[in-house]
Structures are given as structure tokens and as C-alpha cells.
Enzyme design. Structure first.
Site, PDB file in Angstrom:
ATOM      1  N   LYS A 116      11.310  65.760  49.339  1.00  0.00           N
ATOM      2  CA  LYS A 116      10.678  65.021  50.466  1.00  0.00           C
ATOM      3  C   LYS A 116       9.119  65.611  50.311  1.00  0.00           C
ATOM      4  CE  LYS A 116      11.672  62.964  54.587  1.00  0.00           C
ATOM      5  NZ  LYS A 116      12.145  62.875  55.896  1.00  0.00           N
ATOM      6  N   LYS A 194      23.685  58.982  39.853  1.00  0.00           N
ATOM      7  CA  LYS A 194      24.685  59.499  40.560  1.00  0.00           C
ATOM      8  C   LYS A 194      24.979  58.331  41.773  1.00  0.00           C
ATOM      9  CE  LYS A 194      25.208  63.014  44.490  1.00  0.00           C
ATOM     10  NZ  LYS A 194      25.045  62.363  45.652  1.00  0.00           N
ATOM     11  N   LYS A 197      24.865  56.864  48.591  1.00  0.00           N
ATOM     12  CA  LYS A 197      24.720  55.984  49.763  1.00  0.00           C
ATOM     13  C   LYS A 197      23.315  55.618  49.703  1.00  0.00           C
ATOM     14  CE  LYS A 197      27.760  58.813  52.664  1.00  0.00           C
ATOM     15  NZ  LYS A 197      27.275  60.221  52.940  1.00  0.00           N
TER      16      LYS A 197
HETATM   17  P1  ADP Z   1      25.522  60.799  49.338  1.00  0.00           P
HETATM   18  O1  ADP Z   1      24.844  61.181  48.097  1.00  0.00           O
HETATM   19  O2  ADP Z   1      26.263  59.135  49.148  1.00  0.00           O
HETATM   20  O3  ADP Z   1      24.698  60.727  50.612  1.00  0.00           O
HETATM   21  P2  ADP Z   1      27.064  62.978  50.367  1.00  0.00           P
HETATM   22  O4  ADP Z   1      25.679  63.625  50.226  1.00  0.00           O
HETATM   23  O5  ADP Z   1      26.984  62.670  51.864  1.00  0.00           O
HETATM   24  O6  ADP Z   1      26.650  61.562  49.503  1.00  0.00           O
HETATM   25  O7  ADP Z   1      28.059  63.719  49.794  1.00  0.00           O
HETATM   26  C1  ADP Z   1      29.407  63.779  50.581  1.00  0.00           C
HETATM   27  C2  ADP Z   1      30.241  64.507  49.578  1.00  0.00           C
HETATM   28  O8  ADP Z   1      30.564  63.571  48.382  1.00  0.00           O
HETATM   29  C3  ADP Z   1      29.878  65.803  48.868  1.00  0.00           C
HETATM   30  O9  ADP Z   1      30.950  66.739  48.737  1.00  0.00           O
HETATM   31  C4  ADP Z   1      29.118  65.489  47.663  1.00  0.00           C
HETATM   32  O10 ADP Z   1      29.044  66.404  46.877  1.00  0.00           O
HETATM   33  C5  ADP Z   1      30.251  64.303  47.189  1.00  0.00           C
HETATM   34  N1  ADP Z   1      29.487  63.504  46.510  1.00  0.00           N
HETATM   35  C6  ADP Z   1      28.673  62.196  46.832  1.00  0.00           C
HETATM   36  N2  ADP Z   1      28.211  61.419  45.909  1.00  0.00           N
HETATM   37  C7  ADP Z   1      29.007  62.020  44.646  1.00  0.00           C
HETATM   38  C8  ADP Z   1      29.188  61.551  43.495  1.00  0.00           C
HETATM   39  N3  ADP Z   1      28.498  60.624  42.808  1.00  0.00           N
HETATM   40  N4  ADP Z   1      29.917  62.154  42.626  1.00  0.00           N
HETATM   41  C9  ADP Z   1      30.686  63.328  43.100  1.00  0.00           C
HETATM   42  N5  ADP Z   1      30.548  63.775  44.210  1.00  0.00           N
HETATM   43  C10 ADP Z   1      29.874  62.953  44.984  1.00  0.00           C
END
Ligand code: ADP
Ligand code: TRP
Length: 325
Positions: A116, A194, A197
Site C-alpha cells: 500500500k 494468483k 477476490k
Molecule cells: P484473497 O486473496 O482472495 O483475498 P484471502 O487472502 O482471503 O484470499 O485468503 C484466504 C485463504 O485462502 C488463505 O489461507 C489463502 O492462503 C488462501 N488462498 C487465497 N487465494 C489463493 C490462491 N490463489 N491459491 C491458493 N490459496 C489461496
């Protein structure tokens, strides 16, 4: 008989958007596989989401949706504790205690905060302190293992540092936890980055019909012609496909890629079918649960009480150690 103490698993997911295949294969799937009664705790990190969400109705809705997703995907409230982070306000007190052993220089290295700042945006103290609240989440329940995706490793390492610093200063109050990476710690999105969301590149766990088809068909691939032999390991379609099929099907698709005459369109159709099949029972379960939202709320309330009781105990230990009890 064995007298070994069972390890305690804990993990959390932020309610910050619709959960996707990255969340499922990177996190939820292994949470569902690790259900050991009071030794498995999974929670919805709604305090953490305040760092990004400022619409109260949206936060309530997303929090409910994460619970619904877990229950639909097989989390059994008789075998795990599924709860809302905010049902354990003790965490905020614990966070205050931990702040006093956490160096600012450690937090300045946190990726989400650094990103950020690098982008020239101003961060608030909530985002800066995010890793300390996360350390509280983990330490409050005497967790041994934290199953997460790759992106969370830094946070767990910080938790370990914070726990060790506290223990060195005040005695052995906290268990120093380890992380456990899922078998699929990196799930690519439809653009090959990757899946996340926040990148607009995700396939939702409950997507179906036209929406799902559109997303699968738009997965980015290379531009090799149909006849050309292709390297499956470089293909996003294959990377997603292999998450949900048998080893035999994986080998079959690999062969198809390598021998040529097999286009990405073919592979996408097979992937679409597999996603539809794999998640069909979860979609059904979700529809069923949606008819009785009070059940979901009751589960959260009951489990919240259990989680709170564990955290109260740890907080008391910590308060005594610092001289406040
Ligand atoms: P996002 O990046 O969509 O906001 P979060 O940070 O809320 O996802 O992640 C929630 C869980 O899902 C964490 O344990 C994270 O490591 C896993 N996770 C999120 N995106 C991925 C991905 N593309 N591949 C593998 N694990 C993921
Ligand atoms: N930071 C995690 C994420 O964005 C969510 C989270 C909060 C968490 N507290 C946790 C994960 C404690 C594991 C343990 O995915």
C-alpha cells in the site's frame, strides 16, 4: 495406548468477497480434511475485514456467506468449531498485550502494508497492526498448526516471533505455532495471476451455468495452434484441471497436450465439466442451508461460545504474566 496430545489446528478466512477456487483448494479443503473436534477451529475474520470493508450490511452478508460456504463444503459443526472472530472480543485485549512486544520494524516489513505504501496510498493503523491481531487469533487458542496458503507464511512467521518475544519476557505463556501449506498453495486465476477476490480473476466456488462457462472459456492460454504439441505445465487450464480429477485423468490430459491435435478449447470444456461435477454437491447443500439461515446463525453462536471459553483462559494466563490480573 498412545498418550500423545492431539495437535490443535486453527485457521481463518476474511469475509471480504465471494470465496473462490483458490480459497477452496488453498485453504477450505484442508480445513474440512482436518476436523478433530475441539482441536480444530476455523473462523471468519470479520475484525480483519474492517481494514478493507466499510459497508456494515455488506460485512454482515459476507460474514454469513463464509459460514455458509464452510458448511456447504463439508465442515461439520460437531467435528470442528466454526465461529466468528468478533464473538471473541478477548482477542482485542490480547492484541494490546502483544503490541507491547512487537517491534515497529517488523510490521513495516509486512507485505500488505508495504504494498500500500509503495503504491503511494496511505495506510491506517488497522492495516499496520493486522499481523498482531492475526497473532492473537492464533495464540489465543493455543494452536499448534495453522493451515494456510503461501501468501500467509509471513504472517505466521511474525506470530512465531511475537510469541517468542512475549515468552522470553514473561515466561512460557504461548505455544509457538507452525504453518502447514495445503497441497495447492497457489491456484492461478483466469488471467494466470494468483486467483484473488481483489483481482477480478476468480472462479467462485458456487458459480454455475452461463457465468461459470464464460469464466472458464476466458482463461488465458498461449496462442499455439490446435495441431501443435503443448506443455501442460505452462497452462492455466491444466493447473486448475489437475486440482479436481484422478491421477488417471491428469495423465490422460497431459498426453493429449503433448501429442498435439488437442486445443485449449477442448481442455476448457473438460475443465468446465469437472468444476460442475466437483462442486455440484456443495451447491446443493448451500441451497438447502439457505432455506434455514437460522441454523447457520445458531452454529456460529454455539461455536462462538466454545471459542470464547478457550481464549478467556489464554488471556487470563497472559494478563497474569504481565501483572494485570
Ligand atoms: P484473497 O486473496 O482472495 O483475498 P484471502 O487472502 O482471503 O484470499 O485468503 C484466504 C485463504 O485462502 C488463505 O489461507 C489463502 O492462503 C488462501 N488462498 C487465497 N487465494 C489463493 C490462491 N490463489 N491459491 C491458493 N490459496 C489461496
Ligand atoms: N490473514 C488471513 C487471510 O487473509 C486471514 C486470517 C486472519 C487468518 N487471522 C488468521 C488465517 C489466523 C490463519 C490464522 O487469509
Amino acid at each position: 495406548m498412545e498418550n500423545k496430545k492431539e495437535l490443535r489446528y486453527l485457521s481463518g478466512v476474511q469475509p471480504s468477497g465471494d470465496l473462490h477456487l483458490g480459497n477452496y483448494f488453498g485453504a477450505i479443503k484442508q480445513h474440512v480434511e482436518n476436523q478433530h473436534g475441539d482441536n480444530s477451529l476455523y473462523f471468519i475474520a470479520n475484525y480483519h475485514s474492517l481494514t478493507t470493508i466499510n459497508d456494515p450490511d455488506k460485512l454482515r452478508q459476507l460474514t454469513f456467506d463464509v459460514a455458509l460456504t464452510y458448511l456447504s463444503c463439508g465442515l461439520d459443526p460437531n467435528k470442528s468449531i466454526l465461529f466468528k472472530q468478533s464473538d471473541v472480543p478477548e482477542l482485542t485485549v490480547l492484541t494490546w498485550l502483544l503490541m507491547n512486544v512487537t517491534p515497529i520494524s517488523m510490521l513495516e516489513k509486512a507485505v500488505s502494508y508495504k504494498d500500500k505504501i509503495t503504491k503511494g496510498l496511505s495506510a491506517n493503523v488497522g492495516l499496520f497492526n493486522y499481523p498482531i491481531l492475526m497473532a492473537s487469533d492464533i495464540l489465543a487458542y493455543d494452536s499448534n498448526i495453522v493451515p494456510v496458503g503461501k501468501d500467509q507464511i509471513q504472517h505466521i512467521e511474525m506470530t512465531r516471533d511475537i510469541a517468542q518475544k512475549f515468552n522470553n519476557q514473561f515466561g512460557e505463556v504461548f505455544i509457538v505455532p507452525d504453518y502447514k501449506l495445503s497441497k495447492s498453495p497457489y491456484v492461478p486465476g483466469i488471467d494466470g495471476e494468483k486467483m484473488s477476490k481483489s483481482y477480478g480473476n476468480s472462479i467462485g466456488i458456487f458459480d454455475e451455468g452461463k457465468e461459470l462457462k464464460k469464466k472458464v472459456m476466458s482463461i488465458v492460454t498461449s496462442s499455439e495452434p490446435l495441431e501443435a504439441p503443448k506443455d501442460p505445465e505452462k497452462c492455466n487450464v491444466f493447473a486448475l484441471y489437475k486440482l479436481m480429477v484422478s491421477p488417471e485423468k491428469i495423465s490422460e490430459m497431459e498426453e493429449n497436450y503433448r501429442k498435439g491435435g488437442y486445443g485449449f478449447g477442448h481442455a476448457k470444456k473438460e475443465l468446465l465439466l469437472e468444476i460442475e461435477n466437483y462442486f455440484a454437491p456443495y451447491r446443493e447443500k448451500r441451497k438447502e442451508l439457505l432455506k434455514n439461515p437460522d441454523y447457520v446463525k445458531d452454529v456460529l453462536n454455539e461455536c462462538g461460545k466454545k471459542a470464547k471459553a478457550i481464549a478467556e483462559n489464554t488471556l487470563n494466563r497472559a494478563l497474569t504474566a504481565v501483572g494485570i490480573n
